[in-house]
Design a protein around this motif. Structure first.
Motif, short mmCIF file in Angstrom:
data_model
loop_
_atom_site.label_atom_id
_atom_site.label_comp_id
_atom_site.label_asym_id
_atom_site.label_seq_id
_atom_site.Cartn_x
_atom_site.Cartn_y
_atom_site.Cartn_z
N GLU A 194 14.20 8.64 9.66
CA GLU A 194 14.34 8.94 11.10
C GLU A 194 15.54 8.19 11.68
O GLU A 194 16.30 8.75 12.48
CB GLU A 194 13.06 8.53 11.84
N PHE A 195 15.72 6.94 11.28
CA PHE A 195 16.86 6.18 11.79
C PHE A 195 18.18 6.80 11.31
O PHE A 195 19.14 6.91 12.08
CB PHE A 195 16.77 4.73 11.32
N ILE A 196 18.24 7.21 10.05
CA ILE A 196 19.46 7.83 9.53
C ILE A 196 19.79 9.10 10.31
O ILE A 196 20.94 9.34 10.69
CB ILE A 196 19.29 8.16 8.03
N TRP A 197 18.76 9.89 10.62
CA TRP A 197 18.97 11.16 11.31
C TRP A 197 19.43 10.95 12.75
O TRP A 197 20.27 11.71 13.26
CB TRP A 197 17.67 11.96 11.29
N THR A 198 18.93 9.91 13.39
CA THR A 198 19.25 9.70 14.80
C THR A 198 20.44 8.77 15.03
O THR A 198 20.94 8.67 16.15
CB THR A 198 18.03 9.12 15.54
N HIS A 199 20.91 8.08 13.97
CA HIS A 199 22.03 7.15 14.12
C HIS A 199 23.07 7.38 13.02
O HIS A 199 23.36 6.48 12.21
CB HIS A 199 21.55 5.69 14.06
N PRO A 200 23.65 8.58 12.94
CA PRO A 200 24.57 8.88 11.83
C PRO A 200 25.80 7.98 11.78
O PRO A 200 26.24 7.58 10.71
CB PRO A 200 24.95 10.35 12.07
N ARG A 201 26.37 7.66 12.96
CA ARG A 201 27.57 6.82 12.97
C ARG A 201 27.25 5.41 12.48
O ARG A 201 28.00 4.84 11.68
CB ARG A 201 28.16 6.78 14.38
N ARG A 202 26.14 4.86 12.95
CA ARG A 202 25.74 3.54 12.51
C ARG A 202 25.44 3.52 11.01
O ARG A 202 25.76 2.56 10.32
CB ARG A 202 24.49 3.10 13.29
N GLU A 203 24.88 4.62 10.51
CA GLU A 203 24.58 4.71 9.08
C GLU A 203 25.86 4.71 8.25
O GLU A 203 25.91 4.10 7.18
CB GLU A 203 23.78 5.98 8.78
N LEU A 204 26.89 5.38 8.72
CA LEU A 204 28.17 5.37 8.00
C LEU A 204 28.76 3.97 7.98
O LEU A 204 29.31 3.53 6.96
CB LEU A 204 29.15 6.35 8.65
N GLU A 205 28.64 3.25 9.10
CA GLU A 205 29.13 1.87 9.14
C GLU A 205 28.37 0.99 8.16
O GLU A 205 28.96 0.16 7.45
CB GLU A 205 29.00 1.32 10.56
N LEU A 206 27.04 1.14 8.11
CA LEU A 206 26.22 0.35 7.19
C LEU A 206 26.55 0.70 5.74
O LEU A 206 26.61 -0.19 4.88
CB LEU A 206 24.74 0.60 7.46
N ALA A 207 26.75 1.99 5.47
CA ALA A 207 27.07 2.40 4.10
C ALA A 207 28.38 1.77 3.64
O ALA A 207 28.49 1.28 2.51
CB ALA A 207 27.15 3.93 4.02
N SER A 226 0.85 -1.20 0.00
CA SER A 226 0.00 0.00 0.00
C SER A 226 0.89 1.25 0.00
O SER A 226 2.02 1.22 0.48
CB SER A 226 -0.89 0.03 1.25
N PRO A 227 0.39 2.38 -0.54
CA PRO A 227 1.16 3.62 -0.48
C PRO A 227 1.50 4.02 0.96
O PRO A 227 2.57 4.58 1.21
CB PRO A 227 0.23 4.65 -1.13
N GLU A 228 0.59 3.72 1.89
CA GLU A 228 0.86 4.07 3.29
C GLU A 228 2.09 3.32 3.80
O GLU A 228 2.91 3.88 4.53
CB GLU A 228 -0.35 3.73 4.16
N GLY A 229 2.20 2.03 3.44
CA GLY A 229 3.35 1.25 3.86
C GLY A 229 4.64 1.79 3.29
O GLY A 229 5.67 1.87 3.97
N GLY A 230 4.62 2.18 2.01
CA GLY A 230 5.81 2.75 1.38
C GLY A 230 6.23 4.05 2.03
O GLY A 230 7.41 4.27 2.34
N LYS A 231 5.27 4.92 2.29
CA LYS A 231 5.58 6.21 2.92
C LYS A 231 6.10 6.02 4.34
O LYS A 231 7.06 6.68 4.76
CB LYS A 231 4.34 7.10 2.93
N LEU A 232 5.47 5.10 5.08
CA LEU A 232 5.91 4.84 6.45
C LEU A 232 7.32 4.28 6.46
O LEU A 232 8.14 4.62 7.32
CB LEU A 232 4.95 3.86 7.14
N GLY A 233 7.64 3.42 5.48
CA GLY A 233 8.98 2.86 5.39
C GLY A 233 10.03 3.93 5.16
O GLY A 233 11.08 3.94 5.82
N TYR A 234 9.76 4.84 4.23
CA TYR A 234 10.71 5.94 4.00
C TYR A 234 10.84 6.82 5.23
O TYR A 234 11.95 7.23 5.60
CB TYR A 234 10.25 6.78 2.80
N ARG A 235 9.72 7.11 5.88
CA ARG A 235 9.76 8.00 7.04
C ARG A 235 10.57 7.38 8.18
O ARG A 235 11.43 8.04 8.78
CB ARG A 235 8.33 8.30 7.51
N ARG A 236 10.33 6.11 8.47
CA ARG A 236 11.07 5.46 9.56
C ARG A 236 12.54 5.29 9.21
O ARG A 236 13.42 5.40 10.07
CB ARG A 236 10.43 4.12 9.89
N GLY A 237 12.83 4.98 7.93
CA GLY A 237 14.22 4.86 7.52
C GLY A 237 14.97 6.16 7.66
O GLY A 237 16.11 6.20 8.15
#
Length: 399
Positions: free
Chosen positions: A283-296, A270-281
């Motif tokens: 939010e995680f990038i914004w609050t976990h920058p160091r972890r995001e660099l490790e994942l990248a 559903s479009p709601e699921g897609g939008k929620l996925g982007y929003r939560r993703g």
């Protein structure tokens, strides 16, 4: 027909015949995998198409492979489908190799590079293996390589019809896998440099290409709006994949987030699921920058170093087939790009596409099946480097 044109067609036919023979031989005794979750899910959607339900609710999967499969089920029945799709993909895979010959010849200005590239794709085991699996990769690569062939024709002729053909084929590729949507952006710097830094013809041709691409998507966009009440270009799968790649449990590859417990997964399709996925993703990038660099870094590293799916290597070992893992081809591609750097006008698009696709993997998550899309470009660059080495050796022996 000129001698050069006859040679071109003869070479392409040779590559096609060799690739088709290998794929038919492989599929003759191959037992396909019907139980893979993605294969099983796409098959259920395809059944709906075969039954005249026109895909069904939501927009979870891109429609290209689903509608092709639905047509095959309608023609050959649910059981006959599993054989029909493999042999159709053998034909499409062989045609992709012939297109690889044409692209290699255009990119490097060399018949040898074209032949080495086309035959390299013909024997490349992951491409052969995936013709036996009911995934979208084989169909997508056929459309993508056909589009790239027309991009090279456009680079030479600057003709409007070539831009329109490339846009149409990119539209079909995007309806199969949306990762090709931004390819017109990649050709902007390439054409700008090729065409003497003249911006007007570049923008004109790329706008035509983009307009035809979007027109090709339009019927599906209208369908999605009618069914979901939202503007969905192709599918809503991107938001879910983005979320899987950016959350507290993310590790760089696919993670089971919980089919019955995770809100994003429950809303999948559903479009709601897609939008929620982007929003939560995000939010995680914004609050976990160091972890995001490790994942990248992990995803970037895996893109270049991870072997193919284990069952491809297992298949090669059981049959005693010579097999180089994809990371070897990636390293050879870098070497090939360096060896042919004087031909950068022809190879720049291949390099840009590899970097673009690497960025997509980093932005979402790594999977061997996803990387398969870029591996033909590795093979083509490797072939160009090999042709350059052979040319230099020939000059040494002749001098």
């Amino acid at each position: 027909m000129t001698v050069e044109r006859r040679t071109w067609w003869r070479d392409a036919a040779l590559v096609f015949a060799a690739a088709l023979a290998l794929r038919l031989l492989f599929n003759w005794g191959f037992v396909t995998n019907k139980a893979h979750p993605d294969i099983a899910s796409m098959y259920q959607y395809s059944l709906r198409v075969a039954q005249g339900i026109y895909y069904g609710e939501g927009a979870y999967w891109p429609p290209g492979f689903i509608f092709l499969s639905g047509g095959l089920i309608r023609l050959f029945g649910p059981e006959g489908y599993w054989t029909a799709v493999r042999y159709l993909q053998a034909l499409l895979g062989a045609a992709t190799c012939a297109l690889g010959y044409a692209i290699g010849r255009a990119a490097f200005g060399s018949r040898s590079a074209g032949l080495l590239g086309g035959l390299g794709l013909a024997v490349y085991l992951p491409l052969i293996y995936y013709t036996g699996l009911a995934f979208s990769e084989t169909l997508f690569l056929f459309f993508l390589m056909a589009a790239v062939y027309y991009l090279y024709r456009l680079a030479r002729t600057q003709a409007v019809r070539e831009a329109a053909a490339a846009g149409f084929l990119l539209g079909l590729a995007t309806l199969t896998r949306p990762v090709s949507l931004l390819v017109p952006v990649l050709v902007l710097p390439w054409y700008w440099l090729l065409w003497g830094r003249r911006l007007r013809p570049v923008l004109g041709r790329v706008l035509i290409m983009g307009a035809v691409l979007l027109l090709t998507l339009l019927p599906w966009v209208v369908r999605n709006y009618i069914v979901t009440g939202d503007l969905v270009l192709v599918d809503v799968n991107g938001g879910i994949n983005f979320y899987i790649g950016h959350n507290e449990r993310a590790n760089g590859t696919w993670v089971d987030m919980g089919q019955k417990t995770d809100a994003v997964i429950i809303l999948g399709g559903s479009p709601e699921g897609g939008k929620l996925g982007y929003r939560r993703g995000l939010e995680f990038i914004w609050t976990h920058p160091r972890r995001e660099l490790e994942l990248a870094w992990t995803k970037f590293k895996w893109f270049w170093t991870k072997p193919a799916d284990w069952y491809i290597g297992k298949y090669a070992r059981e049959r005693g087939l010579p097999y180089l893992e994809p990371p070897v081809w990636g390293a050879l591609a870098v070497l090939g790009a360096l060896l042919t750097r004087r031909r950068w006008r022809g190879t720049l698009f291949l390099v840009l596409f590899i970097l673009y696709y690497n960025a997509i993997i980093v932005a979402i998550y790594y999977a061997s099946r996803y990387r398969l899309v870029v591996e033909p470009f590795w093979v083509l660059l490797t072939a160009g480097g090999a042709a350059e080495v052979l040319l230099r050796l020939r000059r040494v022996f002749e001098s």
